[in-house]
Design an enzyme around this catalytic site. Structure first.
Site, PDB file in Angstrom:
ATOM      1  N   GLU A   1     -25.420   1.669  -4.803  1.00 39.48           N
ATOM      2  CA  GLU A   1     -24.453   2.023  -5.856  1.00 39.48           C
ATOM      3  C   GLU A   1     -23.471   0.869  -5.971  1.00 39.48           C
ATOM      4  OE1 GLU A   1     -22.567   5.867  -5.900  1.00 39.48           O
ATOM      5  OE2 GLU A   1     -24.318   6.827  -4.978  1.00 39.48           O
TER       6      GLU A   1
ATOM      7  N   GLU B   1     -23.645   9.110   0.920  1.00 36.95           N
ATOM      8  CA  GLU B   1     -22.214   8.989   1.279  1.00 36.95           C
ATOM      9  C   GLU B   1     -21.764  10.073   2.252  1.00 36.95           C
ATOM     10  OE1 GLU B   1     -19.815   8.495  -2.288  1.00 36.95           O
ATOM     11  OE2 GLU B   1     -20.658   6.517  -2.637  1.00 36.95           O
TER      12      GLU B   1
HETATM   13  O1  AHR Z   1     -22.028   7.220  -9.022  1.00 32.53           O
HETATM   14  C1  AHR Z   1     -21.062   8.224  -9.011  1.00 32.53           C
HETATM   15  C2  AHR Z   1     -20.741   8.727  -7.627  1.00 32.53           C
HETATM   16  O2  AHR Z   1     -20.140   7.726  -6.871  1.00 32.53           O
HETATM   17  C3  AHR Z   1     -21.914   9.149  -6.795  1.00 32.53           C
HETATM   18  O3  AHR Z   1     -22.286  10.464  -7.029  1.00 32.53           O
HETATM   19  C4  AHR Z   1     -21.419   8.996  -5.390  1.00 32.53           C
HETATM   20  O4  AHR Z   1     -22.442   8.699  -4.484  1.00 32.53           O
HETATM   21  C5  AHR Z   1     -20.375   7.930  -5.492  1.00 32.53           C
HETATM   22  O5  AHR Z   1     -19.191   8.291  -4.863  1.00 32.53           O
END
Ligand code: AHR
Length: 510
Positions: A293, A173
């Protein structure tokens, strides 16, 4: 008359399900590692401190690949802190989650855990506070045969054989203002290209995932992907997509259940952007999508009580969502969306696995249990293998804020040609029972042999330590195949799995 209809035909193939579509994620965040997968002294812990009750549930969940060690955590992480004798490892402040990181678990321990869990590792390198050198040294530590400094260090730490990690994320990210070492697309794309180049010079076999946007609402969504892919074209095999859906951001349950429309558009947009870069470069490379994610996240609820202003603590309880039935149905819709894009989505990771936005929850010293959202994932991991077939539904729709008219039923079919079976996954988003009829072309020798339903009169019912089986799939027998037509009744707001094979059709109501 049925409420909804579609045809299932092996000729309507979308693509093969990639094993890695059913991945998850374990970050050094909250109680994911400490108190989650690792808890020395727990009654079920093995000699190395791994919770065996959690391992059993991870295997049952059917996860194939696990991303590690972050997440936001990785952008401040020194991987060297987590290897070698434990007593010599430093305790550090983790700025991402305002926690104390003891470094009791590092890369070698995580790889030992993946072997016990039977999963592949997907490793993220720190492109926030670190860069090319740390990344290529980590690849050498993990993947090179003995005979060089970092590979020899691994051997000295008790691992003479390389860990042979195939999947690597180039940071996490990096467009996010919350990220330590956040970068512009130009800065990140340039760094990712050079880090990826060096990593691949150490091990040419690795697959690399470049960071896409942190979400579809990021102001640079689309432009970020274009610049990053343009710059990191030579090294990127995949581009990442992250998406979380917070029930508090939706006015009604119906609106929330429609949120998979966002993932649908995100996949289409990122694929189109990647294809535009391909065309401009006169290339034939097809960049894969890595949805590394995705999940429901009760972020608003947690933000209120987890303010990061408090003092640094070890393994604080962060994002310990209690998923209800609505969350499980959203997870089901998101899984169906991923399946519908198997021709482009190569990797996907449910974020996360244990305690943090989890599929599995635990208590320190206590039990481990399955959240509601565990069940759709486990069903797809178990039966969603083979070729995904397109289903074009003609059925009731409803108006969802921001999404327009949304199908009352979200469904997909997966055909396992080897086993000669077909599985239909369906979510009923409506508050009433819906009769679904699916015409089977060239599959009419199959009968409905198994059926499971996840539902509850209370859409907010959840599983807890005291009632771990409150929401669990129950077997049903109402699905029938007659004259080449599968008829199935979908109870209000439910997740459904119907298995068709050449076996005996159980008597209705049996
Ligand atoms: O999964 C939790 C968080 O969400 C992770 O650390 C990040 O990559 C995202 O913003």
């Amino acid at each position: 008359m049925p409420d909804a209809r579609a045809a299932i035909d092996p000729a309507f193939a979308i693509g093969q399900v990639d094993e890695r579509l059913l991945g998850s994620f374990v970050e050094h965040m909250g109680r994911a590692i400490y108190g989650g997968i690792y808890e020395p002294g727990h009654p079920t812990a093995d000699a190395d401190g791994w919770r065996r009750d959690v391992l059993d549930l991870v295997r049952e969940l059917g996860v194939t690949v696990v991303r590690y060690p972050g997440g936001n955590f990785v952008s401040g992480y020194r991987w060297e802190d987590g290897v070698g004798p434990r007593e010599a490892r430093p305790t550090r402040l983790d700025l991402a989650w305002h926690s104390i990181e003891p470094n009791a678990v590092g890369i070698d321990e995580f790889m030992a855990w993946t072997r016990l869990a039977g999963v592949e590792a997907m490793l993220t390198v720190n492109l926030g506070t670190r860069g090319i050198d740390a990344a290529r040294n980590l690849v050498e530590y993990c993947n090179a045969p003995v005979g060089s400094r970092y590979a020899d260090w691994r051997a000295a730490n008790g691992h003479p054989e390389p860990h042979a990690i195939g999947l690597w994320c180039l940071g996490n990210e990096m467009d996010g203002p919350w990220q330590i070492g956040r970068k512009s697309a130009l800065e990140y794309g340039t760094l990712a290209a050079e880090a990826g180049k060096a990593m691949r010079l150490v091990d040419p076999s690795i697959e690399l995932v470049a960071c896409g946007s942190s979400g579809s609402k990021m102001p640079t969504f689309g432009a970020w992907e274009e610049t990053v892919l343009d710059l990191a074209w030579e090294v990127a095999d995949h581009i990442s997509l992250h998406c979380y859906y917070d029930p508090a951001e939706y006015a009604t349950v119906g609106d929330f259940l429609a949120c998979s429309g966002d993932l649908e558009r995100m996949i289409q947009t990122v694929a189109a952007t990647a294809d535009a870069v391909t065309a401009r470069k006169g290339s034939r490379k097809r960049i894969g999508l890595s949805v590394d994610e995705w999940n429901v996240w009760h972020m608003t609820e947690h933000r209120a009580r987890e303010g990061l202003s408090r003092s640094f603590r070890r393994a604080p309880a962060i994002a310990e969502d209690e998923h209800d039935l609505a969350d499980a149905l959203v997870v089901g819709c998101l899984l169906i969306t991923l399946l519908r894009h198997v021709d482009r989505v190569r990797i996907a990771c449910l974020a996360q696995l244990v305690n943090v936005i989890p599929a599995i929850r635990t208590l320190d010293g206590g039990p481990a249990w399955r959240q509601t959202s565990f069940h759709p994932f486990a069903d797809v991991a178990r039966f969603g293998r083979g070729t995904v077939l397109r289903l074009e539904l003609d059925g009731p729709t409803y108006e969802a804020t921001g999404e327009g008219q949304v199908q009352g039923i979200e469904a997909v079919a997966v055909h396992d040609t080897e086993a000669g079976s077909l599985t239909v996954f369906a979510v009923n988003r409506l508050e009433r029972t819906l009769d679904l009829e699916l015409k089977l072309s060239d599959l009419d020798d199959l009968t409905a042999t198994e059926q499971w339903v996840l539902g509850d009169p209370d859409i907010h019912a959840s599983n807890t330590a005291l009632q771990p089986q409150r929401v669990a799939p129950r077997a049903a027998t109402a699905a029938r195949v007659d004259a080449g037509c599968l008829s199935v009744e979908l109870s209000p707001r439910s997740w459904n799995v119907v298995r068709l094979s050449r076996g005996e059709q159980p008597a209705a109501g049996a």
